[in-house]
Scaffold this motif. Structure first.
Motif, PDB file in Angstrom:
ATOM      1  N   GLY A  30     -30.261  31.534  15.368  1.00 48.53           N
ATOM      2  CA  GLY A  30     -31.053  30.355  15.689  1.00 48.53           C
ATOM      3  C   GLY A  30     -30.195  29.098  15.672  1.00 48.53           C
ATOM      4  N   PRO A  31     -30.401  28.193  16.622  1.00 51.70           N
ATOM      5  CA  PRO A  31     -29.521  27.025  16.744  1.00 51.70           C
ATOM      6  C   PRO A  31     -29.603  26.047  15.590  1.00 51.70           C
TER       7      PRO A  31
ATOM      8  N   ASN B 144     -26.087  24.316  14.852  1.00 53.32           N
ATOM      9  CA  ASN B 144     -24.996  24.921  14.101  1.00 53.32           C
ATOM     10  C   ASN B 144     -23.973  25.476  15.099  1.00 53.32           C
ATOM     11  N   PRO B 145     -22.734  24.958  15.110  1.00 52.94           N
ATOM     12  CA  PRO B 145     -21.737  25.435  16.077  1.00 52.94           C
ATOM     13  C   PRO B 145     -21.369  26.900  15.913  1.00 52.94           C
ATOM     14  N   GLU B 146     -21.739  27.492  14.793  1.00 50.10           N
ATOM     15  CA  GLU B 146     -21.467  28.909  14.562  1.00 50.10           C
ATOM     16  C   GLU B 146     -22.104  29.784  15.635  1.00 50.10           C
ATOM     17  N   ARG B 147     -23.218  29.314  16.207  1.00 49.77           N
ATOM     18  CA  ARG B 147     -23.932  30.134  17.195  1.00 49.77           C
ATOM     19  C   ARG B 147     -23.095  30.391  18.447  1.00 49.77           C
ATOM     20  N   ASP B 148     -22.115  29.510  18.715  1.00 48.57           N
ATOM     21  CA  ASP B 148     -21.256  29.688  19.889  1.00 48.57           C
ATOM     22  C   ASP B 148     -19.947  30.381  19.553  1.00 48.57           C
ATOM     23  N   GLY B 149     -19.826  30.911  18.343  1.00 51.94           N
ATOM     24  CA  GLY B 149     -18.614  31.601  17.938  1.00 51.94           C
ATOM     25  C   GLY B 149     -18.528  32.999  18.512  1.00 51.94           C
TER      26      GLY B 149
ATOM     27  N   ALA C 174     -22.603  32.277  23.684  1.00 46.45           N
ATOM     28  CA  ALA C 174     -21.611  31.603  24.518  1.00 46.45           C
ATOM     29  C   ALA C 174     -21.170  32.485  25.676  1.00 46.45           C
ATOM     30  N   ARG C 175     -21.067  33.802  25.436  1.00 50.43           N
ATOM     31  CA  ARG C 175     -20.669  34.709  26.510  1.00 50.43           C
ATOM     32  C   ARG C 175     -21.726  34.764  27.613  1.00 50.43           C
ATOM     33  N   LEU C 176     -23.006  34.855  27.221  1.00 52.03           N
ATOM     34  CA  LEU C 176     -24.065  34.900  28.230  1.00 52.03           C
ATOM     35  C   LEU C 176     -24.133  33.583  28.993  1.00 52.03           C
ATOM     36  N   ARG C 177     -23.958  32.469  28.285  1.00 47.12           N
ATOM     37  CA  ARG C 177     -23.950  31.169  28.967  1.00 47.12           C
ATOM     38  C   ARG C 177     -22.785  31.087  29.954  1.00 47.12           C
ATOM     39  N   ALA C 178     -21.585  31.537  29.531  1.00 45.47           N
ATOM     40  CA  ALA C 178     -20.420  31.503  30.416  1.00 45.47           C
ATOM     41  C   ALA C 178     -20.642  32.373  31.647  1.00 45.47           C
ATOM     42  N   LEU C 179     -21.245  33.548  31.446  1.00 43.91           N
ATOM     43  CA  LEU C 179     -21.547  34.423  32.575  1.00 43.91           C
ATOM     44  C   LEU C 179     -22.477  33.732  33.561  1.00 43.91           C
TER      45      LEU C 179
ATOM     46  N   ASP D 128     -33.627  42.189  20.802  1.00 44.02           N
ATOM     47  CA  ASP D 128     -34.033  42.539  19.444  1.00 44.02           C
ATOM     48  C   ASP D 128     -33.276  41.737  18.390  1.00 44.02           C
ATOM     49  N   TYR D 129     -32.050  41.334  18.710  1.00 40.88           N
ATOM     50  CA  TYR D 129     -31.211  40.643  17.728  1.00 40.88           C
ATOM     51  C   TYR D 129     -30.902  39.206  18.164  1.00 40.88           C
ATOM     52  N   ALA D 130     -31.774  38.636  18.975  1.00 35.67           N
ATOM     53  CA  ALA D 130     -31.574  37.263  19.433  1.00 35.67           C
ATOM     54  C   ALA D 130     -32.148  36.259  18.435  1.00 35.67           C
ATOM     55  N   GLN D 131     -31.416  35.202  18.204  1.00 44.67           N
ATOM     56  CA  GLN D 131     -31.787  34.116  17.293  1.00 44.67           C
ATOM     57  C   GLN D 131     -32.226  34.622  15.921  1.00 44.67           C
ATOM     58  N   GLY D 132     -31.430  35.537  15.379  1.00 41.20           N
ATOM     59  CA  GLY D 132     -31.653  35.949  14.003  1.00 41.20           C
ATOM     60  C   GLY D 132     -31.301  34.820  13.039  1.00 41.20           C
ATOM     61  N   ILE D 133     -31.703  34.965  11.813  1.00 38.56           N
ATOM     62  CA  ILE D 133     -31.402  33.985  10.762  1.00 38.56           C
ATOM     63  C   ILE D 133     -30.698  34.733   9.632  1.00 38.56           C
ATOM     64  N   PRO D 134     -29.408  34.496   9.444  1.00 35.09           N
ATOM     65  CA  PRO D 134     -28.689  35.219   8.398  1.00 35.09           C
ATOM     66  C   PRO D 134     -29.385  35.102   7.040  1.00 35.09           C
ATOM     67  N   GLY D 135     -29.562  36.241   6.426  1.00 39.09           N
ATOM     68  CA  GLY D 135     -30.219  36.283   5.127  1.00 39.09           C
ATOM     69  C   GLY D 135     -31.728  36.338   5.203  1.00 39.09           C
ATOM     70  N   ARG D 136     -32.291  36.223   6.402  1.00 43.70           N
ATOM     71  CA  ARG D 136     -33.752  36.218   6.554  1.00 43.70           C
ATOM     72  C   ARG D 136     -34.255  37.309   7.508  1.00 43.70           C
TER      73      ARG D 136
END
Length: 366
Positions: A67-68, A90-95, A101-106, A149-157
């Motif tokens: 999640g952003p 959170n810039p981590e989402r584009d890491g 970031a890969r899907l956006r670049a595509l 299934d694993y889109a916009q997950g929240i680490p630890g949640r």
């Protein structure tokens, strides 16, 4: 369902109106479009399998993102669970650990390549776009599984959430670009059928998964874009009935529930970027109205019993288009003097509502 293909030289687009594409590929921006296409020839391919490690429970071919607005908790040594900061990305989402970031670049590259192909008829652009599409959607070793299934997950949640479906905006751009290069033959008939089948399977996942059901019930921009994506992807896959069902239900199910009589989408007004989200939700509705024309359905003029329609929403936003500073709701862009961003968002909406007018800026191509 062939979209505009019959009147567009075989280009099977649904959202990209021929007048829009032709105006930006033959106008003042033609050289810029060709330069962007040349640059894209040097990039890719991209794949969800490029992640350095697989999320627990997932496979290498599963798309994953976070999640952003979710950040590590500074009070915890491991940062878990993440906590929310609305409006702060959170810039981590584009890491490299995630696929956003890969899907956006595509999507950006196939967009630029398809427009450059249309402007020049140079097969290099179409062939490179086809190579990128094969890697992401067709080749078994590198293709993305047709789910979020694993889109916009929240680490630890949570591993993934319905909110992640909003990232399908890139999939929307991709299918339009694929349609634009269709006349080139760069993708074979079997490959184009494989693309359509992938989107069909994604539609089925949207309609039957827990994440999809959760997103469908949202009463903000997420619900509106869910409807647009489902209808757009179904139309591309050749499934006219579910696409028509979404369009026909939209006035009562979305406008009647989410928009008040002044044309305000209430849940967007409480966001930290209320201007952005108030325009963004109307953007999604206008996109749905655009593709609905390919089904011979008029969502632009569809009215509720009390007269509310998409025009009501646009009229409300237009009150402030020339004077963003008069926007009466809290907004961090306004507070930080980012009026140019606010005006740009307003102009994008106007471009969609202009419908059959030429686009002044290729960036406004949805």
């Amino acid at each position: 369902m062939q979209g505009y293909a019959e009147d567009f030289g075989g280009a099977r687009t649904f959202l990209w109106r021929p007048v829009w594409v032709q105006s930006i590929t033959a106008g003042d921006h033609r050289d810029d479009i060709i330069d962007a296409g040349e640059a894209a020839l040097e990039r890719g391919p991209y794949s969800v399998t490029d992640k350095p490690r697989v999320l627990p429970g997932a496979t290498a071919n599963d798309y994953a993102s976070i999640g952003p607005y979710w950040w590590p908790d500074p009070s915890q040594n491991d940062g878990l669970p993440y906590t929310r900061r609305d409006g702060e990305v959170n810039p981590e989402r584009d890491g490299p650990e995630f696929d956003k970031a890969r899907l956006r670049a595509l999507s950006e590259d196939v967009r630029e390549l398809s427009l450059a192909y249309h402007a020049t008829q140079d097969a290099r652009f179409a062939e490179h776009a086809a190579m990128l599409l094969r890697a992401w959607f067709i080749t078994p070793e590198t293709r993305m599984n047709p789910n979020f299934d694993y889109a916009q997950g929240i680490p630890g949640r949570v591993d993934g959430r319905g909110e992640g479906i909003i990232e399908a905006s890139h999939l929307s751009t991709i299918l339009e670009a694929e349609g634009l290069i269709a006349p080139s033959g760069a993708l074979s008939g079997d490959e184009r059928a494989a693309m359509r089948n992938w989107y069909r399977d994604f539609v089925i996942w949207m309609a039957t998964s827990e994440n999809g059901e959760h997103e469908m019930t949202k009463r903000n921009n997420h619900g509106v874009f869910f409807d647009f994506y489902l209808a757009h992807f179904a139309l591309y896959a050749g499934a006219a009935e579910p696409a028509s069902n979404v369009v026909e239900a939209f006035p009562e199910y979305r406008l009647g529930v989410q928009m008040d009589r002044q044309g305000r989408f209430i849940e967007e007004l409480s966001r930290t970027r209320s201007w952005h989200y108030s325009h963004y939700v109307v953007d999604g509705a206008a996109r749905l109205a655009t593709i609905a024309e390919c089904l011979s359905l008029d969502l632009w003029n569809a009215e509720l019993e009390d007269g509310r329609s998409l025009q009501t929403a646009y009229t409300f936003l237009q009150r402030y288009a020339a004077t963003p500073g008069s926007w009466p709701f809290p907004d961090t862009d306004l507070e930080r003097g980012r009026v140019d961003r606010m005006i740009d968002r307003s102009q994008r909406i106007s471009a969609l509502y202009a419908r059959d007018s030429a686009l002044a800026d290729p960036e406004y191509l949805p």
